[in-house]
Write an enzyme that holds these catalytic residues in place. Sequence first.
Site, mmCIF file in Angstrom:
data_model
loop_
_atom_site.group_PDB
_atom_site.id
_atom_site.type_symbol
_atom_site.label_atom_id
_atom_site.label_comp_id
_atom_site.label_asym_id
_atom_site.label_seq_id
_atom_site.Cartn_x
_atom_site.Cartn_y
_atom_site.Cartn_z
ATOM 1 N N HIS A 170 0.805 -1.218 0.000
ATOM 2 C CA HIS A 170 0.000 0.000 0.000
ATOM 3 C C HIS A 170 0.841 1.271 0.000
ATOM 4 O O HIS A 170 0.316 2.348 -0.281
ATOM 5 C CB HIS A 170 -0.945 0.000 1.208
ATOM 6 C CG HIS A 170 -2.023 -1.029 1.117
ATOM 7 N ND1 HIS A 170 -3.335 -0.728 0.811
ATOM 8 C CD2 HIS A 170 -1.979 -2.380 1.269
ATOM 9 C CE1 HIS A 170 -4.049 -1.836 0.789
ATOM 10 N NE2 HIS A 170 -3.259 -2.852 1.070
ATOM 11 N N ASP A 382 3.538 9.387 -0.999
ATOM 12 C CA ASP A 382 2.357 8.640 -0.581
ATOM 13 C C ASP A 382 2.115 7.499 -1.559
ATOM 14 O O ASP A 382 2.269 7.682 -2.777
ATOM 15 C CB ASP A 382 1.130 9.550 -0.559
ATOM 16 C CG ASP A 382 0.288 9.370 0.692
ATOM 17 O OD1 ASP A 382 0.403 8.322 1.352
ATOM 18 O OD2 ASP A 382 -0.488 10.291 1.009
#
Length: 488
Positions: A170, A382
């Site tokens: 992720h 991110d």
Amino acid sequence: MNSMTHRLFIVSNRLPVVVNRDGSGRVNVERGAGGLVTALRPVIRRHPSVWFGWPGCEGDGEVREVVRQHGVDAGYDLHSIDLTPTEVNLYYNGFSNEVLWPLFHDFIWLCNFDPDYWPAYESVNAKFAAAVAAQIQPDDVVWVHDYQLLLVGAKLRELEIPHRVGFFLHIPFPSVDGFSKIPWRAELLAGLLRFDLIGFQTDHDVRNFVRCVQTLIPAAKVHKAGRRIRLNILQRNVIVGAFPISIDYDRFAKRSRDDDVVQQAAVIRHHLGDQQLVLGIDRLDYTKGIPRRLKAFAEVLTAYPELRRRITLLQVIVPSRTDVLRYQALKEDIERLIGEINGRFTQPGWIPIQYMYRTLCETELLAYFHSADIALITPLKDGMNLVAKEYCVANAAGTGVLILSEFAGAAAQLSTEAVIVNPFDKKMTAAAIHHAFEMATADRVRRMQNLRRLVRRDNVFKWADDFLAELRATAARDSVTHAARAID
């Protein structure tokens, strides 16, 4: 996949619930939050599922029963992995969050390569694998999630589990230069390559991973297989690909139109008057770039004084790792900056930065998405950033502007209609805020319609279906390959 014959085993560091004991010792369980839980919860409703993870506190019979019953009520099985305080400290706080988290986000100088962390990381990954192995049945499929569990595939193979096992990361994957700095790089890479399918958020992450394999395992053969990469290592194939995670579009769109959200949004807009609201919502973390964002907003008020009294930044910070000194210092730095900026620019009846340090309930969150004229999402790094996608769907009027860091994984999908910035460039970010403020309504509407179309098309169900279909196809390809070798 046929949900009548396959169970989906989700394996993640945390369960989709938060368990704690109150002052009287009673066990309480609450619905979990966070990007992974938010993304996977709608998926597991569509498949017979078992979720393995740590409940967030020391486990005992009472904790396990409360967790089990919560899963029954929710419609899926929950299986607690008990971790000791020492394991949590060394495996999670230590190796996961003082080695992998900073390094994978390009904050190498924050890494703490304490040699005591590695044995605990290996041991806990083996504990997760053993729990899965004890429950698995012939047609089950295993899907392991995120950086805390990079070795679970290898530990399952050591237990002679032949099932299809996929892994999804992720967070970003670092460059070969960064990854090579990990003292246990060979063990981590070998462990990852025991999965059948490895999924990343972006093509950039895929390229970084493949380059690591080529550099550290020269004998590996790399083949392009349509949209995926096939790695052949010691006559074993591993499929690698980008699977950008997303959200439940229909649920967010419907929920954002509910009366409680609309009413709270109306209250927010009433208090704002004619001002435009710039919204930042982040978990407290150094990767989110919050201090730089605040400085960029101060630059807006300096370079474009005509925006004073016409624009307000609401910065919401969700508490995280409050017991860690680095995070405490970050919070203090942020609050000091907000105080300085407000002290410099505040005028009677107008405070330029509104600040909240707490978790918002869903209604509050959607009301701010609903109301915000500009979303300012500027992480320094991110994996994806689902807040960007949530804002696009929940901005009910469809006139909001998304300002997005080029270093968020979401930029790979949303860059054509978002205003893309380099968060390290204060003046560029300030100019982007000014541009968004001045943007014509027709341009805002067109951009937001296209952003919504992208999120609707590539929703969370497509993400999961694409990954699980690829995992099933991986097993089929392996069967054909093994048969061909037998004939040879």
